[in-house]
Design a protein around this motif. Structure first.
Motif, PDB file in Angstrom:
ATOM      1  N   GLY A 280      -4.032  -1.933  -5.111  1.00  0.00           N
ATOM      2  CA  GLY A 280      -4.325  -1.265  -6.371  1.00  0.00           C
ATOM      3  C   GLY A 280      -3.172  -1.231  -7.335  1.00  0.00           C
ATOM      4  N   LEU A 281      -2.150  -2.043  -7.086  1.00  0.00           N
ATOM      5  CA  LEU A 281      -0.992  -2.078  -7.977  1.00  0.00           C
ATOM      6  C   LEU A 281      -1.331  -2.931  -9.198  1.00  0.00           C
ATOM      7  CD1 LEU A 281       1.709  -2.573  -5.224  1.00  0.00           C
ATOM      8  CD2 LEU A 281       1.508  -0.569  -6.707  1.00  0.00           C
TER       9      LEU A 281
ATOM     10  N   ALA B 215       0.838  -1.205   0.000  1.00  0.00           N
ATOM     11  CA  ALA B 215       0.000   0.000   0.000  1.00  0.00           C
ATOM     12  C   ALA B 215       0.871   1.252   0.000  1.00  0.00           C
ATOM     13  CB  ALA B 215      -0.917  -0.007   1.221  1.00  0.00           C
ATOM     14  N   ASP B 216       1.982   1.223   0.747  1.00  0.00           N
ATOM     15  CA  ASP B 216       2.921   2.344   0.726  1.00  0.00           C
ATOM     16  C   ASP B 216       3.498   2.536  -0.677  1.00  0.00           C
ATOM     17  OD1 ASP B 216       2.652   2.749   3.495  1.00  0.00           O
ATOM     18  OD2 ASP B 216       4.233   1.299   3.935  1.00  0.00           O
ATOM     19  N   LEU B 217       3.820   1.430  -1.330  1.00  0.00           N
ATOM     20  CA  LEU B 217       4.366   1.525  -2.679  1.00  0.00           C
ATOM     21  C   LEU B 217       3.367   2.160  -3.634  1.00  0.00           C
ATOM     22  CD1 LEU B 217       6.469   0.884  -4.869  1.00  0.00           C
ATOM     23  CD2 LEU B 217       5.491  -1.423  -5.016  1.00  0.00           C
ATOM     24  N   ALA B 218       2.103   1.773  -3.514  1.00  0.00           N
ATOM     25  CA  ALA B 218       1.075   2.344  -4.385  1.00  0.00           C
ATOM     26  C   ALA B 218       0.978   3.851  -4.192  1.00  0.00           C
ATOM     27  CB  ALA B 218      -0.266   1.682  -4.107  1.00  0.00           C
ATOM     28  N   GLN B 219       1.070   4.310  -2.960  1.00  0.00           N
ATOM     29  CA  GLN B 219       1.003   5.741  -2.688  1.00  0.00           C
ATOM     30  C   GLN B 219       2.224   6.474  -3.248  1.00  0.00           C
ATOM     31  OE1 GLN B 219      -1.452   7.667  -1.302  1.00  0.00           O
ATOM     32  NE2 GLN B 219      -2.659   5.787  -1.555  1.00  0.00           N
ATOM     33  N   VAL B 220       3.400   5.887  -3.041  1.00  0.00           N
ATOM     34  CA  VAL B 220       4.628   6.526  -3.512  1.00  0.00           C
ATOM     35  C   VAL B 220       4.616   6.670  -5.024  1.00  0.00           C
ATOM     36  CG1 VAL B 220       7.115   6.116  -3.813  1.00  0.00           C
ATOM     37  CG2 VAL B 220       6.068   5.909  -1.550  1.00  0.00           C
ATOM     38  N   ARG B 221       4.112   5.651  -5.725  1.00  0.00           N
ATOM     39  CA  ARG B 221       4.127   5.686  -7.190  1.00  0.00           C
ATOM     40  C   ARG B 221       3.216   6.782  -7.755  1.00  0.00           C
ATOM     41  NH1 ARG B 221       3.851  -0.301  -9.826  1.00  0.00           N
ATOM     42  NH2 ARG B 221       5.893  -0.130 -10.817  1.00  0.00           N
ATOM     43  N   HIS B 222       2.304   7.276  -6.935  1.00  0.00           N
ATOM     44  CA  HIS B 222       1.463   8.398  -7.382  1.00  0.00           C
ATOM     45  C   HIS B 222       2.245   9.711  -7.391  1.00  0.00           C
ATOM     46  CE1 HIS B 222      -2.270   6.293  -7.805  1.00  0.00           C
ATOM     47  NE2 HIS B 222      -2.324   5.921  -6.537  1.00  0.00           N
TER      48      HIS B 222
ATOM     49  N   ARG C  21       6.067   9.975  -7.159  1.00  0.00           N
ATOM     50  CA  ARG C  21       7.417  10.020  -7.707  1.00  0.00           C
ATOM     51  C   ARG C  21       7.782   8.660  -8.288  1.00  0.00           C
ATOM     52  NH1 ARG C  21      11.007   8.186  -3.422  1.00  0.00           N
ATOM     53  NH2 ARG C  21       9.860   7.993  -1.457  1.00  0.00           N
ATOM     54  N   GLU C  22       8.816   8.667  -9.071  1.00  0.00           N
ATOM     55  CA  GLU C  22       9.240   7.426  -9.735  1.00  0.00           C
ATOM     56  C   GLU C  22      10.293   6.717  -8.899  1.00  0.00           C
ATOM     57  OE1 GLU C  22      11.296   6.109 -13.962  1.00  0.00           O
ATOM     58  OE2 GLU C  22      10.047   7.921 -13.863  1.00  0.00           O
ATOM     59  N   VAL C  23      10.047   5.458  -8.623  1.00  0.00           N
ATOM     60  CA  VAL C  23      11.030   4.619  -7.939  1.00  0.00           C
ATOM     61  C   VAL C  23      11.174   3.322  -8.719  1.00  0.00           C
ATOM     62  CG1 VAL C  23      10.552   5.584  -5.653  1.00  0.00           C
ATOM     63  CG2 VAL C  23       9.314   3.544  -6.418  1.00  0.00           C
ATOM     64  N   THR C  24      12.329   2.708  -8.597  1.00  0.00           N
ATOM     65  CA  THR C  24      12.541   1.383  -9.193  1.00  0.00           C
ATOM     66  C   THR C  24      12.028   0.327  -8.228  1.00  0.00           C
ATOM     67  OG1 THR C  24      14.492   2.093 -10.429  1.00  0.00           O
ATOM     68  CG2 THR C  24      14.268  -0.262 -10.006  1.00  0.00           C
ATOM     69  N   VAL C  25      11.216  -0.572  -8.739  1.00  0.00           N
ATOM     70  CA  VAL C  25      10.739  -1.693  -7.934  1.00  0.00           C
ATOM     71  C   VAL C  25      11.450  -2.953  -8.416  1.00  0.00           C
ATOM     72  CG1 VAL C  25       8.747  -3.049  -7.197  1.00  0.00           C
ATOM     73  CG2 VAL C  25       8.501  -0.584  -7.630  1.00  0.00           C
ATOM     74  N   LEU C  26      12.064  -3.656  -7.491  1.00  0.00           N
ATOM     75  CA  LEU C  26      12.821  -4.864  -7.800  1.00  0.00           C
ATOM     76  C   LEU C  26      12.118  -6.074  -7.198  1.00  0.00           C
ATOM     77  CD1 LEU C  26      15.380  -6.362  -8.798  1.00  0.00           C
ATOM     78  CD2 LEU C  26      16.432  -5.795  -6.581  1.00  0.00           C
ATOM     79  N   ASP C  27      11.760  -7.024  -8.043  1.00  0.00           N
ATOM     80  CA  ASP C  27      11.140  -8.285  -7.626  1.00  0.00           C
ATOM     81  C   ASP C  27      12.241  -9.337  -7.579  1.00  0.00           C
ATOM     82  OD1 ASP C  27       9.801 -10.736  -7.472  1.00  0.00           O
ATOM     83  OD2 ASP C  27       8.234 -10.170  -8.903  1.00  0.00           O
ATOM     84  N   VAL C  28      12.493  -9.926  -6.401  1.00  0.00           N
ATOM     85  CA  VAL C  28      13.597 -10.880  -6.261  1.00  0.00           C
ATOM     86  C   VAL C  28      13.113 -12.324  -6.130  1.00  0.00           C
ATOM     87  CG1 VAL C  28      15.192  -9.189  -5.294  1.00  0.00           C
ATOM     88  CG2 VAL C  28      13.741 -10.536  -3.742  1.00  0.00           C
ATOM     89  N   ARG C  29      11.866 -12.564  -6.492  1.00  0.00           N
ATOM     90  CA  ARG C  29      11.362 -13.936  -6.460  1.00  0.00           C
ATOM     91  C   ARG C  29      11.980 -14.765  -7.589  1.00  0.00           C
ATOM     92  NH1 ARG C  29       5.371 -13.587  -7.263  1.00  0.00           N
ATOM     93  NH2 ARG C  29       6.084 -11.997  -8.747  1.00  0.00           N
TER      94      ARG C  29
ATOM     95  N   VAL D 189      14.571   0.400  -0.031  1.00  0.00           N
ATOM     96  CA  VAL D 189      13.424   0.200   0.858  1.00  0.00           C
ATOM     97  C   VAL D 189      12.984  -1.248   0.719  1.00  0.00           C
ATOM     98  CG1 VAL D 189      11.048   0.847   1.400  1.00  0.00           C
ATOM     99  CG2 VAL D 189      12.677   2.595   0.609  1.00  0.00           C
ATOM    100  N   ALA D 190      12.873  -1.952   1.832  1.00  0.00           N
ATOM    101  CA  ALA D 190      12.450  -3.349   1.822  1.00  0.00           C
ATOM    102  C   ALA D 190      10.954  -3.436   2.063  1.00  0.00           C
ATOM    103  CB  ALA D 190      13.195  -4.134   2.902  1.00  0.00           C
ATOM    104  N   ILE D 191      10.236  -4.053   1.133  1.00  0.00           N
ATOM    105  CA  ILE D 191       8.791  -4.256   1.306  1.00  0.00           C
ATOM    106  C   ILE D 191       8.581  -5.497   2.163  1.00  0.00           C
ATOM    107  CG2 ILE D 191       6.603  -4.723   0.146  1.00  0.00           C
ATOM    108  CD1 ILE D 191       7.609  -3.099  -2.220  1.00  0.00           C
ATOM    109  N   ASN D 192       8.095  -5.286   3.352  1.00  0.00           N
ATOM    110  CA  ASN D 192       7.850  -6.369   4.301  1.00  0.00           C
ATOM    111  C   ASN D 192       6.349  -6.639   4.317  1.00  0.00           C
ATOM    112  OD1 ASN D 192       8.246  -8.291   6.293  1.00  0.00           O
ATOM    113  ND2 ASN D 192       8.183  -6.800   7.961  1.00  0.00           N
TER     114      ASN D 192
END
Length: 450
Positions: free
Chosen positions: A444-445, A355-362, A364-372, A430-433
């Motif tokens: 909403g992502l 949810a924090d990521l969804a708000q931030v993306r509104h 500013r631009e950040v890189t999201v890294l999926d490590v799965r 930033v680590a998404i926990n």
């Protein structure tokens, strides 16, 4: 007759102790044989026989050391190229452990070429199926190399059908398949026990034709831990018993010197504690997850490891995990509070939710890294993100763009590992926990489903 499973959840494996009240045999014991010896004392039985289903690729065996210590016969396939004396066993051989315990070897190639399963015969039959027939799955066929996987997959198919000729009530007791990377596929429905009759109903290997099975297994294979390459040679050499004596204690100066030398200082605390404050440039691998799997997967083999923890008991737990994969002696340890481990100001690791990521993306631009892993990514992922599986991160670090990076996995465990590795290079991370399956869409992502 009593059968006692010994679970190793962090590696997704089980060993077994079987006894008749007087004598016992053991199947696929792991390196820390004190667990087996404690059970034999508790039940007042003498271990006379130790059986290996195969030369293991995911852990260092304790079979050789156990047999040496208690004077047991050590049953290893006669065709396995080992460098020690063993009781050679072949397909069809029957070992009389006691008048009540008769064990028959069945050649079940597929996980390896020389794999054996062991049928405990009697009124209540049991098959110790090792890495052959698993709960709802089979052992993976690619651990001996890509060039062998198709042939071994066909062997695995036929071996499963050989075992399926056993009576329906035969209890199936595999070594792998409880989260182990040695399983070809996920077992799907969770279960703690199974029989041949149940496997006939639910296991794809027993319902598909050979071509479909081979195609589906090969297509479903994903990466396996890098440390596996070291396990087969170690097991063929006859590994010694584990040394679980406490590692030496390091003070602040020694910890600093080890960091400066490029050694790994691994913080075993939970990711939330690590995020709140840790020694800069240390790596978070909490004991609450598959600690040894990911450490063994990521670390350049042979790099000295120092363990940081709240308590000596946590260090001892981590040490036990490490000897199972052949990392025998930590270089040092430090326990207590992170303020006691350094004179530098403690570093923190910002954490967030989807949810924090969804708000931030509104804003500013950040890189999201999926490590799965790749198979997880294929099952569904966020749109517009960078995908680098955790096990590839160190060698692909230069692919990370400049700027702030938000890291996610399935639950937060791997994102903390990845974030600590990235933070150690001086990057803003930033680590998404948070739990991907339940929270990403809810936030909403945009998600691309499989």
């Amino acid at each position: 007759m009593t059968i006692i499973p010994i679970a190793t959840p962090s590696l997704g494996d089980r060993s077994y102790v079987v006894h008749d009240g007087e004598v016992a045999f053991v199947v696929d014991p792991q390196r820390d044989i004190d667990r087996v010896l404690a059970l034999s004392r508790e039940h007042g039985v003498r271990i006379t026989d130790v059986f290996e289903t195969h030369i293991h690729n995911d852990y260092v065996t304790g079979g050789y050391a156990l047999a040496q210590q208690v004077g047991a016969r050590y049953h290893v396939n006669a065709d396995d190229p080992v460098s020690y004396e063993r009781d050679e066993i072949r397909d069809g051989d029957v070992v009389e452990v006691s008048p009540a315990l008769h064990v028959r070897a069945v050649h079940t190639p597929g996980h390896t070429y020389t794999h054996l399963s062991y049928v405990l015969e009697g009124d209540e039959p049991v098959v110790f199926s090792g890495g052959s027939l698993l709960f709802g799955s089979t052992g993976r066929p690619d651990l001996l190399g890509e060039e062998h996987k198709h042939e071994l997959a066909r062997h695995q198919y036929r071996s499963a059908r050989t075992l399926a000729t056993l009576p329906d009530e035969t209890v199936v007791m595999p070594t792998h398949g409880f989260g182990s990377f040695c399983a070809a596929t996920s077992a799907g429905e969770s279960t703690d026990s199974s029989t041949i009759g149940r496997e006939r109903r639910v296991n794809p290997v027993l319902s598909q034709d050979e071509e479909d099975y081979v195609a589906s297994v090969i297509a479903g294979l994903d990466a396996y831990p890098a440390y596996y390459v070291h396990m087969g040679p170690a097991n063929a050499a006859g590994p010694s018993a584990a040394d679980l004596s406490a590692p030496r204690r390091a003070d602040k100066d020694e910890l600093r010197r080890r960091l400066e030398a490029g050694e790994w200082l691994v913080d075993l605390r939970h990711r939330t504690a690590f995020a709140a404050g840790h020694v800069p440039r240390t790596i978070n691998m909490g004991l609450d997850g598959q600690f040894s799997t990911y450490l063994g997967w990521l670390i350049p083999w042979g790099t000295p490891v120092t363990l940081l923890a709240d308590t000596p008991e946590q260090v001892a737990e981590a040490q036990r995990e490490l000897v199972r994969i052949g990392i025998d002696r930590p270089a040092a340890q430090a326990t207590g509070r992170p303020e006691e481990w350094t004179d530098e100001p403690l570093a923190t690791l910002p954490t967030a939710t989807f949810a924090d990521l969804a708000q931030v993306r509104h804003h500013r631009e950040v890189t999201v890294l999926d490590v799965r892993r790749v198979n997880e990514w294929r099952d569904g992922h966020l749109i517009g993100v960078l995908h680098i599986p955790l096990h590839d991160l160190l060698k692909r670090m230069d692919e990370l763009p400049d700027g702030e990076i938000w890291v996610h996995c399935a639950s937060g465990y791997r994102s903390s590992i990845a974030s600590s590795l990235i933070a150690a290079t001086g990057r803003r991370v930033v680590a998404i926990n948070d739990t991907y399956a339940t929270s990403a869409v809810k936030a909403g992502l945009p998600v691309e489903a499989a």
